[in-house]
Design an enzyme around this catalytic site. Structure first.
Site, short mmCIF file in Angstrom:
data_model
loop_
_atom_site.label_atom_id
_atom_site.label_comp_id
_atom_site.label_asym_id
_atom_site.label_seq_id
_atom_site.Cartn_x
_atom_site.Cartn_y
_atom_site.Cartn_z
CG ASP A 181 -0.41 0.15 2.53
OD1 ASP A 181 0.40 1.09 2.72
OD2 ASP A 181 -0.75 -0.63 3.43
CE LYS A 182 0.11 8.45 -1.83
NZ LYS A 182 -0.91 9.44 -2.26
#
Length: 243
Positions: free
Chosen positions: A106-107
């Site tokens: 994820d980011k």
């Protein structure tokens, strides 16, 4: 001898355009055409057919695959959608051939991720039931207390299921190591939130036999020995689709 046909999603993955999962999404969106017509899911392609994605011709499936190991920095998004997401992994690496990530980070996480143009190996690695290990170092927003480590290891109810049993080891006052064989959406963060902890930082340090040995923001090719072992590990893996 009759020339074998291939499903359109398999054709696109072997051409190095995208994974089969992404191909299915493009087909559903009507972005794929075969001889100028929008196909149905599962349509098969002959070598003489003209396949286009968003109007761009997709060439014959290639045999020369590339496999990269990348140390993704925090803030980079694991997507091939370069139009909608400016901080995407594809533009960041800027590799001269079309590649796509195997799985996601994820980011707000960093660490090891593979990228390739080999659609079949993507599907094999992503199959959770094949038990391919991924190892992470996690730092929490507050000190670890009680039986948190034991409960994380036994399985946690998230996303209408219970996570698989896994290895969890405390490393420090607020940090622990966890080895997963699943890839549920934001799995570690959700597991921690269930016990009222928040993840302050998350770093993936290993995928199967490959450990993170690259500076942040850098990439390298997987070695022949690493690829050989990966192929052995996924040799009995179930494919996501048939032919």
């Amino acid at each position: 001898m009759e020339t074998p046909l291939k499903r359109i999603n398999k054709y696109l993955s072997e051409a190095g355009y995208c994974s089969r999962r992404e191909a299915d999404r493009l087909i559903e969106e009507g972005a794929v055409t075969i001889n100028g017509k929008i196909p149905e899911m599962g349509t098969k392609v002959a070598p003489s057919d003209e396949v286009r994605v968003k109007g761009k011709l997709v060439t014959e499936p290639k045999s020369d695959f590339v496999y990269l190991a990348f140390h993704k920095p925090r803030g980079i998004v694991c997507t091939t959608d370069t139009r909608r997401e400016k901080d995407n992994i594809i533009n960041y690496i800027n590799y001269p051939e079309r590649i796509f990530p195997i799985g996601r980070l994820d980011k707000y996480s960093e660490g090891l991720i593979f990228l390739t143009n080999d659609g079949d190996i993507v599907n094999k690695i992503l199959r959770a039931r094949n038990n391919h290990e991924k190892e992470y170092i996690v730092r929490l927003n507050k000190p670890i207390k009680g039986d948190f480590i034991q409960k994380m290891a036994k399985g946690v109810p998230i996303l209408d299921t219970v996570t698989k049993k896994c290895h969890v080891e405390q490393l420090g006052k607020e940090t622990f190591k966890i080895i997963l064989t699943q890839g549920l959406n934001r799995q570690i963060r959700r597991m921690c939130e269930y016990f009222d902890y928040k993840v302050a930082s998350l770093k993936r340090i290993r995928i199967m036999n490959v450990t993170l040995d690259i500076e942040k923001g850098k990439w390298r090719y997987l070695s022949e020995s690493e690829l050989k072992e990966i192929n052995q590990l996924v040799s009995n893996s179930s494919k996501t689709y048939d032919n």
